[in-house]
Design a protein around this motif. Structure first.
Motif, PDB file in Angstrom:
ATOM      1  N   LYS A 118     -28.958  65.811  56.105  1.00 17.34           N
ATOM      2  CA  LYS A 118     -28.461  65.835  54.721  1.00 17.34           C
ATOM      3  C   LYS A 118     -29.335  65.032  53.750  1.00 17.34           C
ATOM      4  CE  LYS A 118     -25.058  62.431  56.227  1.00 17.34           C
ATOM      5  NZ  LYS A 118     -25.316  62.656  57.612  1.00 17.34           N
ATOM      6  N   PHE A 119     -30.248  64.222  54.285  1.00 18.52           N
ATOM      7  CA  PHE A 119     -31.085  63.385  53.413  1.00 18.52           C
ATOM      8  C   PHE A 119     -32.357  64.142  52.996  1.00 18.52           C
ATOM      9  CE2 PHE A 119     -28.711  60.498  56.187  1.00 18.52           C
ATOM     10  CZ  PHE A 119     -28.068  59.719  55.247  1.00 18.52           C
ATOM     11  N   SER A 120     -32.921  63.710  51.878  1.00 19.96           N
ATOM     12  CA  SER A 120     -34.149  64.350  51.407  1.00 19.96           C
ATOM     13  C   SER A 120     -35.351  63.911  52.244  1.00 19.96           C
ATOM     14  CB  SER A 120     -34.373  63.988  49.930  1.00 19.96           C
ATOM     15  OG  SER A 120     -35.635  64.432  49.527  1.00 19.96           O
ATOM     16  N   LYS A 121     -35.429  62.615  52.550  1.00 22.97           N
ATOM     17  CA  LYS A 121     -36.556  62.066  53.305  1.00 22.97           C
ATOM     18  C   LYS A 121     -36.029  61.224  54.460  1.00 22.97           C
ATOM     19  CE  LYS A 121     -39.612  63.667  50.479  1.00 22.97           C
ATOM     20  NZ  LYS A 121     -40.410  64.807  50.926  1.00 22.97           N
ATOM     21  N   VAL A 122     -36.682  61.345  55.613  1.00 22.93           N
ATOM     22  CA  VAL A 122     -36.255  60.599  56.810  1.00 22.93           C
ATOM     23  C   VAL A 122     -37.438  59.789  57.319  1.00 22.93           C
ATOM     24  CG1 VAL A 122     -35.362  60.784  59.168  1.00 22.93           C
ATOM     25  CG2 VAL A 122     -34.663  62.456  57.425  1.00 22.93           C
ATOM     26  N   ARG A 123     -37.210  58.505  57.575  1.00 23.66           N
ATOM     27  CA  ARG A 123     -38.277  57.650  58.108  1.00 23.66           C
ATOM     28  C   ARG A 123     -37.760  56.901  59.339  1.00 23.66           C
ATOM     29  NH1 ARG A 123     -40.539  60.482  55.250  1.00 23.66           N
ATOM     30  NH2 ARG A 123     -41.953  60.044  53.501  1.00 23.66           N
ATOM     31  N   MET A 124     -38.618  56.787  60.351  1.00 21.94           N
ATOM     32  CA  MET A 124     -38.309  55.980  61.539  1.00 21.94           C
ATOM     33  C   MET A 124     -39.453  54.989  61.681  1.00 21.94           C
ATOM     34  SD  MET A 124     -37.054  59.056  63.982  1.00 21.94           S
ATOM     35  CE  MET A 124     -36.186  58.093  65.183  1.00 21.94           C
ATOM     36  N   ILE A 125     -39.223  53.754  61.255  1.00 23.90           N
ATOM     37  CA  ILE A 125     -40.339  52.803  61.171  1.00 23.90           C
ATOM     38  C   ILE A 125     -40.391  51.844  62.358  1.00 23.90           C
ATOM     39  CG2 ILE A 125     -40.423  52.981  58.653  1.00 23.90           C
ATOM     40  CD1 ILE A 125     -39.122  50.186  58.517  1.00 23.90           C
ATOM     41  N   GLY A 126     -39.412  51.932  63.279  1.00 25.24           N
ATOM     42  CA  GLY A 126     -39.490  51.140  64.506  1.00 25.24           C
ATOM     43  C   GLY A 126     -38.994  49.716  64.398  1.00 25.24           C
ATOM     44  N   SER A 127     -38.334  49.379  63.308  1.00 25.57           N
ATOM     45  CA  SER A 127     -37.760  48.040  63.160  1.00 25.57           C
ATOM     46  C   SER A 127     -36.507  48.152  62.302  1.00 25.57           C
ATOM     47  CB  SER A 127     -38.771  47.095  62.496  1.00 25.57           C
ATOM     48  OG  SER A 127     -38.121  45.938  62.017  1.00 25.57           O
TER      49      SER A 127
END
Ligand code: IPD
Ligand code: CA
Length: 257
Positions: free
Chosen positions: A181-190
């Motif tokens: 449902k989100f426009s942008k997805v980030r997985m930054i590891g912290s």
């Protein structure tokens, strides 16, 4: 005499800076880690325990209980409902491999609620801190959450916690549903640095299932200090939690639906 929350905050800031600077200076000399044979998704590093010992030894002067990722629960004055929750290095793999954000994370909670958090960003040397009664800051400058109100144009930081059952079809479907449902997805590891991004408005939402309290204790406090809202539910495995944090305009239901 019991120390006030303001006094404890100053102690935590000093410790985070001391340990954070040490990790920034000496880290490149000691990048020893092993994959944990009981959960191959997890790594164990010498510096996790070295940094943890320094933090715990210094926090013990407060007399309060301590919960830490590597050492577990250390009982202090159990009559005091306040306790430290620490992760000496959050984002250990990033730290070991120079792969992205990582931080020293020290939180103070009172019963089930965050009081304040202190996060030393190991990549930049910035000190983030805050809590409901303190506001939220990066070094000396105030920070605040974003004002996006529509989840469809919001960004989310999330992650794959090491305890998630990655084999399960249901887990995969739930995860996909939670981020689509989100426009942008980030997985930054912290997780702690993801929460810092929410606190300073560079991301709108943090969402993670089956995350442990030490990964998020400090960051959740800072998000509250920055004017955001948090939600904490029990997860399904080993005391893990289902956690979200966002600005106050994005409703809990919109984030989790
Ligand atoms: C990890 C990070 C990561 C999250 C994992 C945590 P660690 O912490 O916070 O973002 O997805 O669940 O274990 O192990 O590097 O302290
Ligand atoms: Ca850790």
């Amino acid at each position: 005499m019991d120390k006030s929350n303001h006094e404890l905050l100053e102690i935590a800031k000093d410790i985070a800076v001391i340990v954070g600077k040490k990790l920034r200076q000496e880290g490149h000399l000691n990048k020893n880690f092993v994959f944990d044979q009981s959960n191959i998704k997890e790594i164990k590093a010498d510096l996790d325990t070295i940094a943890e010992k320094i933090i715990i030894d210094k926090l013990k002067v407060s007399g309060l209980s301590i919960l830490s990722e590597e050492a577990g629960f250390i009982g202090g004055d159990l009559r005091d409902s306040r306790r430290w929750i620490i992760d000496p290095i959050d984002g250990t793999f990033n730290y070991m491999k120079d792969l992205g954000p990582c931080a020293v994370s020290i939180g103070l909670w009172d019963k089930d609620s965050p009081v304040f958090g202190v996060i030393f960003a190991l990549n930049t040397g910035d000190l983030y801190w805050g809590g409901k009664e303190f506001g939220a800051f990066c070094n000396l400058g105030a920070i605040s959450v974003s004002n996006i109100a529509d989840v469809a144009i919001s960004s989310v930081c999330t992650g794959f916690p090491v305890r998630l059952d990655m084999e399960s079809q249901e887990t995969a479907e739930n995860f996909w549903h939670s981020i689509s449902k989100f426009s942008k997805v980030r997985m930054i590891g912290s997780a702690s640095m993801s929460l810092v991004h929410v606190a300073k408005g560079s991301s709108d939402v943090y969402l993670e299932d089956e995350i442990m309290i030490w990964d998020v204790a400090a960051g959740l406090a800072i998000v509250e200090g920055a004017g955001g809202v948090i939600s904490i539910d029990l997860g399904t495995v080993n005391n893990a939690l289902r956690v979200s944090a966002s600005n106050e305009r994005l409703s809990h239901d919109a984030v989790w639906k």
